[in-house]
Scaffold this motif. Sequence first.
Motif, mmCIF file in Angstrom:
data_model
loop_
_atom_site.group_PDB
_atom_site.id
_atom_site.type_symbol
_atom_site.label_atom_id
_atom_site.label_comp_id
_atom_site.label_asym_id
_atom_site.label_seq_id
_atom_site.Cartn_x
_atom_site.Cartn_y
_atom_site.Cartn_z
ATOM 1 N N GLU A 269 0.877 -1.167 0.000
ATOM 2 C CA GLU A 269 0.000 0.000 0.000
ATOM 3 C C GLU A 269 0.912 1.214 0.000
ATOM 4 O OE1 GLU A 269 -3.660 0.535 2.734
ATOM 5 O OE2 GLU A 269 -2.083 1.747 3.672
ATOM 6 N N VAL A 270 0.731 2.097 -0.982
ATOM 7 C CA VAL A 270 1.644 3.220 -1.196
ATOM 8 C C VAL A 270 0.848 4.507 -1.340
ATOM 9 C CG1 VAL A 270 3.490 4.146 -2.661
ATOM 10 C CG2 VAL A 270 3.241 1.670 -2.401
ATOM 11 N N VAL A 271 1.244 5.534 -0.599
ATOM 12 C CA VAL A 271 0.648 6.858 -0.780
ATOM 13 C C VAL A 271 1.469 7.596 -1.833
ATOM 14 C CG1 VAL A 271 0.064 9.060 0.301
ATOM 15 C CG2 VAL A 271 -0.231 6.922 1.580
ATOM 16 N N THR A 272 0.808 8.062 -2.870
ATOM 17 C CA THR A 272 1.501 8.746 -3.958
ATOM 18 C C THR A 272 1.801 10.189 -3.587
ATOM 19 O OG1 THR A 272 -0.512 9.553 -5.036
ATOM 20 C CG2 THR A 272 0.221 7.310 -5.594
ATOM 21 N N ALA A 273 2.533 10.849 -4.447
ATOM 22 C CA ALA A 273 2.908 12.244 -4.194
ATOM 23 C C ALA A 273 1.691 13.147 -4.058
ATOM 24 C CB ALA A 273 3.816 12.755 -5.307
ATOM 25 N N SER A 274 0.610 12.800 -4.738
ATOM 26 C CA SER A 274 -0.610 13.618 -4.690
ATOM 27 C C SER A 274 -1.526 13.254 -3.526
ATOM 28 C CB SER A 274 -1.383 13.484 -6.005
ATOM 29 O OG SER A 274 -1.767 12.131 -6.205
ATOM 30 N N GLY A 275 -1.142 12.220 -2.749
ATOM 31 C CA GLY A 275 -1.948 11.807 -1.611
ATOM 32 C C GLY A 275 -2.935 10.707 -1.918
ATOM 33 N N GLU A 276 -2.903 10.158 -3.120
ATOM 34 C CA GLU A 276 -3.787 9.048 -3.458
ATOM 35 C C GLU A 276 -3.216 7.742 -2.898
ATOM 36 O OE1 GLU A 276 -5.725 9.726 -7.655
ATOM 37 O OE2 GLU A 276 -3.612 10.323 -7.723
ATOM 38 N N LEU A 277 -4.088 6.732 -2.802
ATOM 39 C CA LEU A 277 -3.670 5.450 -2.250
ATOM 40 C C LEU A 277 -3.545 4.419 -3.367
ATOM 41 C CD1 LEU A 277 -2.981 4.378 0.553
ATOM 42 C CD2 LEU A 277 -5.299 3.481 0.720
ATOM 43 N N LEU A 278 -2.331 3.966 -3.573
ATOM 44 C CA LEU A 278 -2.030 2.984 -4.614
ATOM 45 C C LEU A 278 -1.794 1.630 -3.954
ATOM 46 C CD1 LEU A 278 -1.093 2.161 -7.532
ATOM 47 C CD2 LEU A 278 1.215 2.862 -6.802
#
Length: 458
Positions: free
Chosen positions: A167-176
């Motif tokens: 689970e990764v938070v992207t630079a824009s704050g989305e959850l990948l």
Amino acid sequence: MNTVLDELAAGLPADALITDPASTDAYRFDEASFCAAGAPLAVVRPTETEQVQHVLRVASAHRVPVVPQGARSGLSGAANAVDGGIVLSLTRMDRILEIDPVDQVAVVEPGVLNAVLSRAVLEQGMYYPPDPSSWELSTMGGNLATNAGGLCCVKYGVTADFVRGLEVVTASGELLRTGRRTAKGVAGYDLTKLVVGSEGTLGVITKATLALRPAPEAALTMAAAFASAADALSAVTRIMAAGLQPSLCEFLDGVTVRAIQDYRDMGLPTGVGALLLTQSDRGPRAAADVEAMGEICTELGALDVAVASDATESEMLMQARRIVHFAVEKLGSTLIDDVAVPRAKLVELLDGITAIAEEHDVVVSCPGHVGDGNMHPTVIFDRGDPAAVERAQKAFDAIMQLGLALGGTITGEHGVGVLKRGWLETELGELSLGLHRKIKEAFDPLGILNPGKVLAAD
């Protein structure tokens, strides 16, 4: 900057945000203190994924750099703060969320210590193999970010070999969410392997699903002392060529052995040229394995071969290997190389390092995970002497150049960070480096995630 701090505070618990410079200063450096570090605007210590998302949304809106951090035990400057940025310390996200003996997986947050996870799964009859020497200190998030290795890599592989999903938070704050829980799955590009080892430049890992193995059988450990390092390294190549598959194969040169013994009395023989530690974890078959390894060492001139009589003695030998970093630090300031070469080139590597040390008038300690060709030549110098600093940097660079010339790599497990970013293009070449930059831009178009790490500025 006040606007940024106000917006951060609005979405965080009061104890999650630190802005006092006297407190934030403690978060500036990882263990590679030789690398430059900036003064952060703030340190955020989240406890939930949603808080991480909030930080990235604010940072993205204001184009403020974000530096993810774990325990700051890294050795390449990858976790060093940048001026005016936000340090995102993930150590309080330290829950083991699940241990599943059926699917043989563990689900963990990034702040879980490696040793804590290892012991927890062992209690349930399972095993998490990656074990960097800093396992009592380093977090799983840091291990994932650097694709950490460790003492058991020679048989079991590195961190990436045990990651099924993230689970990764992207630079824009989305959850990948990348990967999957299942043992098999090949749908799409392998974004999991891409994020592992990216040193916080592509996203912030907030959860990981890790593969486990059944607990290994009882292990036996052997120590062999040699008059020369070359003989010890020749024994390694023979052991590996014989198909014995040790679960551990570690090398300590004479400088390192003496440093360990001076740091803590471990009963090590200080007059030797090298010490080789090997282990077999095959239970009833381990005795035959270490006997065969010992015979090879004796044939190649070992001064002494000893097998630990029980788990306590084995652990003492392992502890000697794990305290290398702290022991060598007592000798002076250090620049720690992390080159890996084909095993057949190990003797050439060590001969070259010896010549480099003589040429530049520096002391070099050279421990390593020799079973997989990953050596840690450490240049020791006096930071207060500008001439010594210059010689140390030249020796460090010469060792990296030597590793590449022998068909190796500039880093086997510590990562690039700040320390080695200037060498990355030399290893990768123009085309590969260009693809790296495009991947970085796709994940982080504003360039706010751990800027200045891994990839040098254009």
